[in-house]
Design an enzyme around this catalytic site. Structure first.
Site, PDB file in Angstrom:
ATOM      1  N   CYS A   8      -5.442   0.926   5.997  1.00  0.00           N
ATOM      2  CA  CYS A   8      -5.764  -0.489   5.488  1.00  0.00           C
ATOM      3  C   CYS A   8      -6.377  -1.340   6.675  1.00  0.00           C
ATOM      4  O   CYS A   8      -5.716  -1.000   7.928  1.00  0.00           O
ATOM      5  CB  CYS A   8      -4.083  -1.221   5.355  1.00  0.00           C
ATOM      6  SG  CYS A   8      -3.452  -0.640   3.961  1.00  0.00           S
ATOM      7  N   HIS A  15      -6.881  -1.667   1.495  1.00  0.00           N
ATOM      8  CA  HIS A  15      -7.075  -0.362   1.876  1.00  0.00           C
ATOM      9  C   HIS A  15      -8.494   0.477   1.612  1.00  0.00           C
ATOM     10  O   HIS A  15      -9.025   0.253   0.575  1.00  0.00           O
ATOM     11  CB  HIS A  15      -6.057   0.544   1.305  1.00  0.00           C
ATOM     12  CG  HIS A  15      -5.897   2.128   1.481  1.00  0.00           C
ATOM     13  ND1 HIS A  15      -5.054   2.471   2.485  1.00  0.00           N
ATOM     14  CD2 HIS A  15      -6.623   3.004   0.935  1.00  0.00           C
ATOM     15  CE1 HIS A  15      -5.206   3.939   2.575  1.00  0.00           C
ATOM     16  NE2 HIS A  15      -6.386   4.003   1.582  1.00  0.00           N
ATOM     17  N   CYS A  31       0.872  -1.253  -0.063  1.00  0.00           N
ATOM     18  CA  CYS A  31       0.058  -0.098  -0.097  1.00  0.00           C
ATOM     19  C   CYS A  31       1.008   1.424  -0.039  1.00  0.00           C
ATOM     20  O   CYS A  31       1.665   1.647   1.102  1.00  0.00           O
ATOM     21  CB  CYS A  31      -0.985   0.039   1.253  1.00  0.00           C
ATOM     22  SG  CYS A  31      -1.847   1.290   1.364  1.00  0.00           S
ATOM     23  N   CYS A  58     -19.378   0.049   5.187  1.00  0.00           N
ATOM     24  CA  CYS A  58     -20.845   0.086   5.689  1.00  0.00           C
ATOM     25  C   CYS A  58     -21.213   1.573   5.624  1.00  0.00           C
ATOM     26  O   CYS A  58     -21.007   2.047   6.767  1.00  0.00           O
ATOM     27  CB  CYS A  58     -21.280  -1.003   6.218  1.00  0.00           C
ATOM     28  SG  CYS A  58     -23.070  -0.690   6.426  1.00  0.00           S
TER      29      CYS A  58
END
Length: 349
Positions: free
Chosen positions: A136, A129, A116, A144
């Site tokens: 991450c 990520h 990353c 959500c």
């Protein structure tokens, strides 16, 4: 800089709008059921389902996503060398050296180390990520908006219980209000403002029940297969190629990996998941009787593409409880060498 800062603040505020909406709906449903409807015989079960629903929802929202430990970060020297290198091949060589002692068994589709650039760390297996949280997240499932949080290793159990108790809450409300809903349409209900609460309470409960049922069923299927939502759409890549069932240990063990060993805690929104979120036992690197024949337990699993063997021990001592009752791990010297060389050859082959 100022406009960008204001925009980020606005985005953070707006991200709480779905959560506020759910909170208002739940608060109204409590008022409509307890104050307006006020059926005393149902209130004990109602409050039990309500408390468990709110508790699990709260834990899902306010449990911080787990991030990789410092061992997955590059050293200062490696980081400086990585940033100086312009060729991808040289950068990958630096990452391979840094990852040789890490419990990593998955790569990108092009067989590169998963790194990353934003967080400047080597991603553990199943880690991704999140652009919304800008970190991450270990065993990331999805971000959500209804909880304004990433659902991953640290709160996946809470998310499942949130779906379960919201489902039971809606079912209970809809079932107990149904008789009053029928009386409303047959004009048998007293003409008070409470009848409008009854009308909307049934519709809202039924609507949320139907939508949550499909989502809960889907995540139950994911738990049984030991997959995340991300892995369903993009299978993790192991040494022998992509395998969507690579982390599956069998239904019972998959369930225990999320909910833990002690069943008395399964239905409580307290953290009991096994492991540390950075490494996971897989059917490709362990000898699991549910996945392999008994005769193959005494020798390493060979990949179809080469002669190097995968390690014959679990990835982490914290995961032994998943397998201790079924498997015996080889602890001889040559096998320990296979553990080290097998991993290194995974990325160097």
């Amino acid at each position: 800089m100022a406009p960008s800062h204001v925009l980020k603040c606005c985005q953070k505020v707006l991200a709480w709008v779905p959560v506020a909406f759910i909170a208002l709906v739940v608060a109204w449903s409590y008022y409509a059921y307890v104050v307006e409807l006020c059926v005393f015989v149902y209130l004990v079960v109602f409050h039990l389902s309500f408390v468990m629903f709110v508790w699990s929802y709260w834990k899902t929202i306010f449990t911080s996503p787990a991030s990789p430990s410092n061992e997955f970060c590059l050293s200062k020297a490696d980081k400086e060398q990585y940033e100086k290198e312009e060729r991808p091949e040289s950068q990958q060589e630096i990452l391979r050296r840094a990852a040789k002692d890490l419990p990593i068994y998955t790569t990108t589709a092009s067989r590169a180390i998963r790194y990353c650039d934003r967080c400047q760390l080597i991603k553990p297996d199943r880690c991704h990520h999140c652009s919304a949280c800008d970190i991450c997240v270990l065993k990331m499932d999805h971000h959500c908006p209804w909880v304004n949080n990433c659902v991953g290793f640290s709160n996946y159990k809470f998310f499942l219980l949130f779906l379960l108790y919201s489902l039971l809450y809606c079912l209970f409300v809809a079932a107990t209000v149904l008789q009053y809903f029928i009386k409303f349409w047959t004009n048998e209900l007293p003409d008070t403002h409470a009848k409008f609460h009854v009308l909307f309470l049934f519709f809202v409960a039924a609507m949320f029940f139907i939508s949550i049922l499909s989502l809960f069923s889907y995540h139950c299927w994911l738990v049984g297969k030991n997959r995340s939502t991300i892995e369903t759409f993009r299978a993790p890549t192991f040494r022998n190629g992509p395998d969507k069932n690579g982390f599956s240990l069998g239904c019972s063990k998959n369930l225990r990996e999320v909910f833990g060993d002690e069943k008395k805690y399964w239905l409580l929104p307290i953290f009991t998941s096994l492991g540390d979120g950075c490494n996971f036992p897989t059917r490709l690197v362990i000898m699991d009787p549910e996945q392999l024949t008994v005769s193959s337990q005494s020798e390493p699993v060979k990949s179809s593409g080469g002669s190097q063997s995968f390690p014959t021990r679990p990835l982490s001592e914290s995961q032994n409880r998943l397998l201790a009752s079924d498997s015996q791990w080889v602890e001889s010297g040559p096998e320990e060498e296979n553990v080290k060389s097998g991993f290194c050859n995974t990325f160097c082959a």
